[in-house]
Design an enzyme around this catalytic site. Sequence first.
Site, PDB file in Angstrom:
ATOM      1  N   CYS A 298       0.834  -1.206   0.000  1.00 21.27           N
ATOM      2  CA  CYS A 298       0.000   0.000   0.000  1.00 21.27           C
ATOM      3  C   CYS A 298       0.866   1.253   0.000  1.00 21.27           C
ATOM      4  O   CYS A 298       0.461   2.293  -0.521  1.00 21.27           O
ATOM      5  CB  CYS A 298      -0.947  -0.006   1.191  1.00 21.27           C
ATOM      6  SG  CYS A 298      -0.140  -0.181   2.792  1.00 21.27           S
ATOM      7  N   HIS A 891      -1.370   1.417   7.381  1.00 21.73           N
ATOM      8  CA  HIS A 891      -1.906   1.347   6.026  1.00 21.73           C
ATOM      9  C   HIS A 891      -1.785   2.712   5.361  1.00 21.73           C
ATOM     10  O   HIS A 891      -2.032   3.749   5.980  1.00 21.73           O
ATOM     11  CB  HIS A 891      -3.372   0.912   6.067  1.00 21.73           C
ATOM     12  CG  HIS A 891      -3.984   0.732   4.713  1.00 21.73           C
ATOM     13  ND1 HIS A 891      -3.466  -0.140   3.770  1.00 21.73           N
ATOM     14  CD2 HIS A 891      -5.071   1.317   4.134  1.00 21.73           C
ATOM     15  CE1 HIS A 891      -4.209  -0.090   2.678  1.00 21.73           C
ATOM     16  NE2 HIS A 891      -5.181   0.789   2.871  1.00 21.73           N
TER      17      HIS A 891
END
Length: 981
Positions: A298, A891
Amino acid sequence: MAEGGAADLDTQRSDIATLLKTSLRKGDTWYLVDSRWFKQWKKYVGFDSWDKYQMGDQNVYPGPIDNSGLLKDGDAQSLKEHLIDELDYILLPTEGWNKLVSWYTLMEGQEPIARKVVEQGMFVKHCKVEVYLTELKLCENGNMNNVVTRRFSKADTIDTIEKEIRKIFSIPDEKETRLWNKYMSNTFEPLNKPDSTIQDAGLYQGQVLVIEQKNEDGTWPRGPSTPKSPGASNFSTLPKISPSSLSNNYNNMNNRNVKNSNYCLPSYTAYKNYDYSEPGRNNEQPGLCGLSNLGNTCFMNSAIQCLSNTPPLTEYFLNDKYQEELNFDNPLGMRGEIAKSYAELIKQMWSGKFSYVTPRAFKTQVGRFAPQFSGYQQQDCQELLAFLLDGLHEDLNRIRKKPYIQLKDADGRPDKVVAEEAWENHLKRNDSIIVDIFHGLFKSTLVCPECAKISVTFDPFCYLTLPLPMKKERTLEVYLVRMDPLTKPMQYKVVVPKIGNILDLCTALSALSGIPADKMIVTDIYNHRFHRIFAMDENLSSIMERDDIYVFEININRTEDTEHVIIPVCLREKFRHSSYTHHTGSSLFGQPFLMAVPRNNTEDKLYNLLLLRMCRYVKISTETEETEGSLHCCKDQNINGNGPNGIHEEGSPSEMETDEPDDESSQDQELPSENENSQSEDSVGGDNDSENGLCTEDTCKGQLTGHKKRLFTFQFNNLGNTDINYIKDDTRHIRFDDRQLRLDERSFLALDWDPDLKKRYFDENAAEDFEKHESVEYKPPKKPFVKLKDCIELFTTKEKLGAEDPWYCPNCKEHQQATKKLDLWSLPPVLVVHLKRFSYSRYMRDKLDTLVDFPINDLDMSEFLINPNAGPCRYNLIAVSNHYGGMGGGHYTAFAKNKDDGKWYYFDDSSVSTASEDQIVSKAAYVLFYQRQDTFSGTGFFPLDRETKGASAATGIPLESDEDSNDNDNDIENENCMHTN
């Protein structure tokens, strides 16, 4: 040789020290060892000079190798995420691991954590231990719900995986098979080359692999597939046939893709072999294309989305201008591979054909040239951005032969002259689209504190890393153990200075508990022993989040009280028959504790003090045991007394068995008979005469204090493994004098319990029980936000260089801790701002979650430009990289403004959704992309007029007036902000 056949401690220390220097070689196997166990071993063998005094001390004996701290619960091979070399684990070569296991064994139920050395890098090869294996999900084509997970090294081949799958699903050797990658939306890709490694094939964490068996009629359930290129074949496992028949078999296949409602086979062009849209969605808005997460990628997806939505850069690649400027011969570049791979990816993302693509080929190229990004561990988005901008710059550098340039100091010359010279020199070696768009110039001023020498230089930058106001405090959870032995430990949450010491912790705890700070001792307990006992002046930075910190109340003045000594006490359970090759026949259990006792003490008194200290969880039977006799222990009279541990010091077993009854003593409790376990005054209840802790007839003769049995024996340890002669001879630490036990600060005490007595009398649940103070529920107040301009001001604030990063003064001819100040001279068309949210130290990693309030539109940077010719310089936000989570992981996502429709969107891996401006400013914002307002003209407009390049950015003088440029919007620029165009 040491006890049990193990090497002596000097040999152990020497052998492991040598093996730790072993060079990495491709294919070798190395082993992970929990750093906390390894540090304990280093103490035991005196590995470091400051640990020599504990060498051989059984109180720091490490025991069997324990890697449980590295593993996820319930999995003998799955590592916790985000472990860091040397901080969380130590790597040992095979020989070193085997030696440690032969000396200490491995904890029962654990398996060795073995990892291979792999080679990384394309041009500059280097070896690395592959700590994290690639987890693949394996299934059969006929039953994809039955998924089996296995871990493989990146050095393993596709053939190795295929053999493992055959074994798992019991597929006969003669059965012909082939392997497929299974992607989202039931999209499949064949794996063609059995000798390719996992790394070469670009398989990522969590990738689903499907094995397909050929039908009895010779057809394939998934139908034929199209080779990637002429002569290429799908990877299949076939019966033994000739190469020619194998070739004919594949050449006869239909060259078409097979599609149905459940799956589709892609065509095999550069990206189309793995980049797919969801079925039926072929008319997407250009640029609104997600990126599949390949496994902890990510961070890469976020960086790419920000760059993709930088209009001038994307227009450059979409219009194929990069092809004219590819530099294949630049020794600092990547032979154009990064630029070409990035261009292909951008074209896919802006084609309008896909709702998401899988950037596997781009990820592979990045990993080849930057091995730190080759795995599937979480990485820093900003670090990848820095690599990409530098890599694209060198791949597209218009300078084919870089001249040597002698850098000059300002030497009192005007800033304008020095800035112009610095920028011209920069362009002589660096001239690319990246320089055009992202490079600016700042002024650096250094002042020597000794001779007042002033050094001024102008340096280019590609992005600004802005410091955030540091959190001045941190919270720690600690356990307070009071003197009252009946009181349970209590958990507190204390707020302490981030850059503080142990005294600060004690002061904060004192405010909550009422116990004076000078009556506290702070310890770190690990694996049932004291890992560290802190001094008051030690830094709090040495305490990590995972440490179990216990604070003990000691009611003596340690600087003035000469009558008492503080003794660390740990608990050990004896083994009747030890199978370990090098072990003392015992294992640690429970929580260790500290207690203050008189320096001159009898063995019986010390035993009684210890028993009373543990009275909360050592339960004495109230039934008379006629066969064993009894030792009476007063339940309450010695608690909350006048001693330093809250108990009376005058009591001894004989004194406590007084004939004078009172209300308290009438509640006497009985202990088992002592006649089998009485200690000689020399052995102090040690292990020297009997391995199970029982005295021999000779040692007990004449020393009985009654027919009483003790619950435990105790053994003292000092500089080494103390034996009887050491106790008698070394009067500096422990000795008897007229049956008095002499102790000092170097004494450690181990209480050895017989397993049966421990099971009968020691309540482990009660021993581990604790209470929670209301402070544990404390939540820090919301921190006020800071403005982006506050961070810029902090960036331009004068600072003193650290002792570890001094400046070499050309006048003094010495390194000096000079004062340094940075100022902005010119700013680029696209300003990348990196908010420095992550901080690192030797013992601690932290993330600052401060809310930074940054403007979406009209960021005015004019006030920060020291260029006297600077005019208005305003920016609009075009993209933001977000990081959610903490230091160890999290994330990444991105907000970006589409250059075609001018709307904001939220990019979360393969998902793309609309966003509003009020969502953008958050604590998660990590990297900001701003485009200068005067570079917007229509859709994605950016002038690249090669004729206007020069020193205008450095001088701040516009190349032409606004009136001169009215005829051509493409020439409008505020040269006071822009550095080249």
